[in-house]
Motif scaffolding. Structure first.
Motif, PDB file in Angstrom:
ATOM      1  N   ALA A   1     -15.731   1.264  -4.982  1.00  0.00           N
ATOM      2  CA  ALA A   1     -16.115   1.363  -6.367  1.00  0.00           C
ATOM      3  C   ALA A   1     -17.393   1.994  -6.179  1.00  0.00           C
ATOM      4  O   ALA A   1     -17.902   1.491  -7.379  1.00  0.00           O
ATOM      5  CB  ALA A   1     -16.057  -0.598  -6.241  1.00  0.00           C
ATOM      6  N   SER A   2     -18.633   1.472  -5.060  1.00  0.00           N
ATOM      7  CA  SER A   2     -19.898   2.318  -5.557  1.00  0.00           C
ATOM      8  C   SER A   2     -19.559   3.941  -5.474  1.00  0.00           C
ATOM      9  O   SER A   2     -21.443   4.050  -5.088  1.00  0.00           O
ATOM     10  CB  SER A   2     -20.672   1.868  -4.430  1.00  0.00           C
ATOM     11  OG  SER A   2     -20.659   1.698  -3.005  1.00  0.00           O
TER      12      SER A   2
ATOM     13  N   ARG B   1      -9.056  -0.589   6.360  1.00  0.00           N
ATOM     14  CA  ARG B   1      -9.089   0.763   5.198  1.00  0.00           C
ATOM     15  C   ARG B   1      -9.582  -0.107   3.483  1.00  0.00           C
ATOM     16  O   ARG B   1      -9.732   0.056   2.086  1.00  0.00           O
ATOM     17  CB  ARG B   1      -7.511   0.653   4.782  1.00  0.00           C
ATOM     18  CG  ARG B   1      -6.620   1.312   5.497  1.00  0.00           C
ATOM     19  CD  ARG B   1      -6.564   2.969   4.474  1.00  0.00           C
ATOM     20  NE  ARG B   1      -8.016   3.901   4.622  1.00  0.00           N
ATOM     21  CZ  ARG B   1      -9.141   4.258   5.450  1.00  0.00           C
ATOM     22  NH1 ARG B   1      -8.740   4.243   6.706  1.00  0.00           N
ATOM     23  NH2 ARG B   1     -10.263   4.902   4.991  1.00  0.00           N
ATOM     24  N   ALA B   2      -9.298  -2.287   3.804  1.00  0.00           N
ATOM     25  CA  ALA B   2     -10.231  -2.852   3.215  1.00  0.00           C
ATOM     26  C   ALA B   2     -12.042  -1.695   2.645  1.00  0.00           C
ATOM     27  O   ALA B   2     -11.947  -1.806   1.046  1.00  0.00           O
ATOM     28  CB  ALA B   2     -10.025  -4.171   3.387  1.00  0.00           C
ATOM     29  N   ARG B   3     -12.512  -1.810   3.386  1.00  0.00           N
ATOM     30  CA  ARG B   3     -13.536  -1.711   3.586  1.00  0.00           C
ATOM     31  C   ARG B   3     -14.176  -0.504   3.056  1.00  0.00           C
ATOM     32  O   ARG B   3     -15.226   0.092   2.037  1.00  0.00           O
ATOM     33  CB  ARG B   3     -14.675  -1.502   4.826  1.00  0.00           C
ATOM     34  CG  ARG B   3     -14.498  -2.819   5.521  1.00  0.00           C
ATOM     35  CD  ARG B   3     -15.746  -2.882   6.420  1.00  0.00           C
ATOM     36  NE  ARG B   3     -15.049  -2.084   7.446  1.00  0.00           N
ATOM     37  CZ  ARG B   3     -14.390  -2.761   8.551  1.00  0.00           C
ATOM     38  NH1 ARG B   3     -14.576  -4.062   8.970  1.00  0.00           N
ATOM     39  NH2 ARG B   3     -13.550  -2.103   9.466  1.00  0.00           N
TER      40      ARG B   3
ATOM     41  N   ALA C   1      -2.013  -2.976  -3.024  1.00  0.00           N
ATOM     42  CA  ALA C   1      -3.338  -2.074  -3.227  1.00  0.00           C
ATOM     43  C   ALA C   1      -2.844  -0.897  -3.060  1.00  0.00           C
ATOM     44  O   ALA C   1      -3.360  -0.374  -4.085  1.00  0.00           O
ATOM     45  CB  ALA C   1      -3.884  -2.819  -1.739  1.00  0.00           C
ATOM     46  N   LEU C   2      -1.816  -0.589  -3.041  1.00  0.00           N
ATOM     47  CA  LEU C   2      -1.549   0.867  -3.667  1.00  0.00           C
ATOM     48  C   LEU C   2      -1.532   1.175  -5.656  1.00  0.00           C
ATOM     49  O   LEU C   2      -1.741   1.767  -5.683  1.00  0.00           O
ATOM     50  CB  LEU C   2      -0.188   1.160  -2.762  1.00  0.00           C
ATOM     51  CG  LEU C   2      -0.241   3.153  -2.814  1.00  0.00           C
ATOM     52  CD1 LEU C   2      -1.560   3.656  -2.854  1.00  0.00           C
ATOM     53  CD2 LEU C   2       1.180   3.328  -1.953  1.00  0.00           C
ATOM     54  N   ALA C   3      -0.476  -0.042  -5.443  1.00  0.00           N
ATOM     55  CA  ALA C   3      -0.243   0.337  -6.901  1.00  0.00           C
ATOM     56  C   ALA C   3      -1.914  -0.285  -7.903  1.00  0.00           C
ATOM     57  O   ALA C   3      -2.387   0.824  -9.048  1.00  0.00           O
ATOM     58  CB  ALA C   3       0.737  -0.587  -7.561  1.00  0.00           C
ATOM     59  N   GLY C   4      -2.629  -0.620  -7.357  1.00  0.00           N
ATOM     60  CA  GLY C   4      -4.120  -0.712  -7.878  1.00  0.00           C
ATOM     61  C   GLY C   4      -4.361   0.087  -7.664  1.00  0.00           C
ATOM     62  O   GLY C   4      -5.144   0.889  -9.187  1.00  0.00           O
TER      63      GLY C   4
ATOM     64  N   THR D   1     -10.599  -3.250 -10.090  1.00  0.00           N
ATOM     65  CA  THR D   1      -9.724  -2.887  -9.583  1.00  0.00           C
ATOM     66  C   THR D   1      -9.668  -2.632  -8.321  1.00  0.00           C
ATOM     67  O   THR D   1      -8.936  -2.771  -7.468  1.00  0.00           O
ATOM     68  CB  THR D   1      -8.678  -1.936 -10.224  1.00  0.00           C
ATOM     69  OG1 THR D   1      -8.332  -2.021 -12.255  1.00  0.00           O
ATOM     70  CG2 THR D   1      -8.127  -1.624  -9.736  1.00  0.00           C
ATOM     71  N   LEU D   2     -10.531  -1.387  -7.758  1.00  0.00           N
ATOM     72  CA  LEU D   2     -11.298  -1.191  -6.379  1.00  0.00           C
ATOM     73  C   LEU D   2     -11.288  -2.433  -5.801  1.00  0.00           C
ATOM     74  O   LEU D   2     -10.972  -2.641  -4.758  1.00  0.00           O
ATOM     75  CB  LEU D   2     -11.911  -0.351  -6.669  1.00  0.00           C
ATOM     76  CG  LEU D   2     -11.802   1.327  -6.862  1.00  0.00           C
ATOM     77  CD1 LEU D   2     -12.906   2.144  -7.420  1.00  0.00           C
ATOM     78  CD2 LEU D   2     -10.446   1.531  -6.011  1.00  0.00           C
ATOM     79  N   ARG D   3     -12.068  -3.664  -6.650  1.00  0.00           N
ATOM     80  CA  ARG D   3     -12.733  -4.580  -5.623  1.00  0.00           C
ATOM     81  C   ARG D   3     -11.059  -5.528  -5.123  1.00  0.00           C
ATOM     82  O   ARG D   3     -10.760  -5.925  -4.016  1.00  0.00           O
ATOM     83  CB  ARG D   3     -13.389  -5.547  -6.571  1.00  0.00           C
ATOM     84  CG  ARG D   3     -14.875  -4.985  -5.983  1.00  0.00           C
ATOM     85  CD  ARG D   3     -15.760  -6.088  -6.909  1.00  0.00           C
ATOM     86  NE  ARG D   3     -15.911  -5.897  -7.732  1.00  0.00           N
ATOM     87  CZ  ARG D   3     -16.954  -5.366  -9.131  1.00  0.00           C
ATOM     88  NH1 ARG D   3     -17.344  -4.479  -8.742  1.00  0.00           N
ATOM     89  NH2 ARG D   3     -16.543  -6.327 -10.288  1.00  0.00           N
TER      90      ARG D   3
END
Length: 189
Positions: free
Chosen positions: A27-28, A19-21, A91-94, A131-133
């Protein structure tokens, strides 16, 4: 999910890294496809947080019914999964913030192209990428913690954490206060 099984905790760490990846890759993503990607990742993270919540609450229910079966390893595994909920929730809040930023970009698109509008678009787009990073980094933190906990779930603790240490960890990561919702003139085009 067997919370006292290191292999299951490692699978969870892998899910968190995946999920992190995926969030970092979003973001791109080209602007026209970001909405769909953001929707998919929000759903994936919400499902992951739901899985963590279910695993912990189910284990707590089992403990209430069969306290003698709740081993130290199971307590450590349950605590590990519960701790992962903090960075996953952040992360979900992000991703929620990213949705707001995407909405702001949509609103800014309705304004006449001026230097101010272009600067606002650039600033908001840069904020969206950051934010995504940041959300991806939260998931990396969760994955790292889960991997560490998987490696040590079977270890005998040298000293169990004190009640205040447990409470301090659970309350250390708090969401920032909600920013005020901006209101302004309706765009004209």
């Amino acid at each position: 999910m067997d919370l006292d099984n290191p292999a299951h905790l490692r699978i969870l760490a892998t899910r968190l890294r995946d999920r992190a990846r995926a969030v970092a890759a979003a973001a791109s993503t080209p602007a026209g496809h970001l909405q769909s990607r953001l929707g998919d990742e929000t759903s994936n993270l919400a499902e992951l947080l739901d899985d963590l919540t279910y695993a912990v609450t189910w284990q707590l229910d089992e403990t209430a019914r069969h306290p003698h079966q709740h081993t130290p390893e199971l307590r450590r595994g349950t605590a590990a999964v519960a701790r992962a909920a903090i960075p996953v929730g952040l992360a979900l809040a992000g991703l929620g913030q990213a949705v707001a930023q995407l909405g702001a970009l949509h609103t800014l698109d309705a304004y006449e192209p001026t230097d101010e509008q272009q600067a606002a678009v650039h600033h908001t787009h840069h904020g969206l990428e950051q934010t995504l990073r940041d959300a991806s980094a939260q998931l990396d933190v969760a994955a790292g913690g889960m991997s560490h906990d998987a490696d040590h779930v079977d270890d005998r603790p040298r000293r169990p954490p004190t009640p205040s240490e447990i409470a301090a960890h659970a309350t250390a990561s708090a969401l920032p206060p909600a920013p005020p919702t901006p209101s302004g003139p309706n765009p004209t085009r």
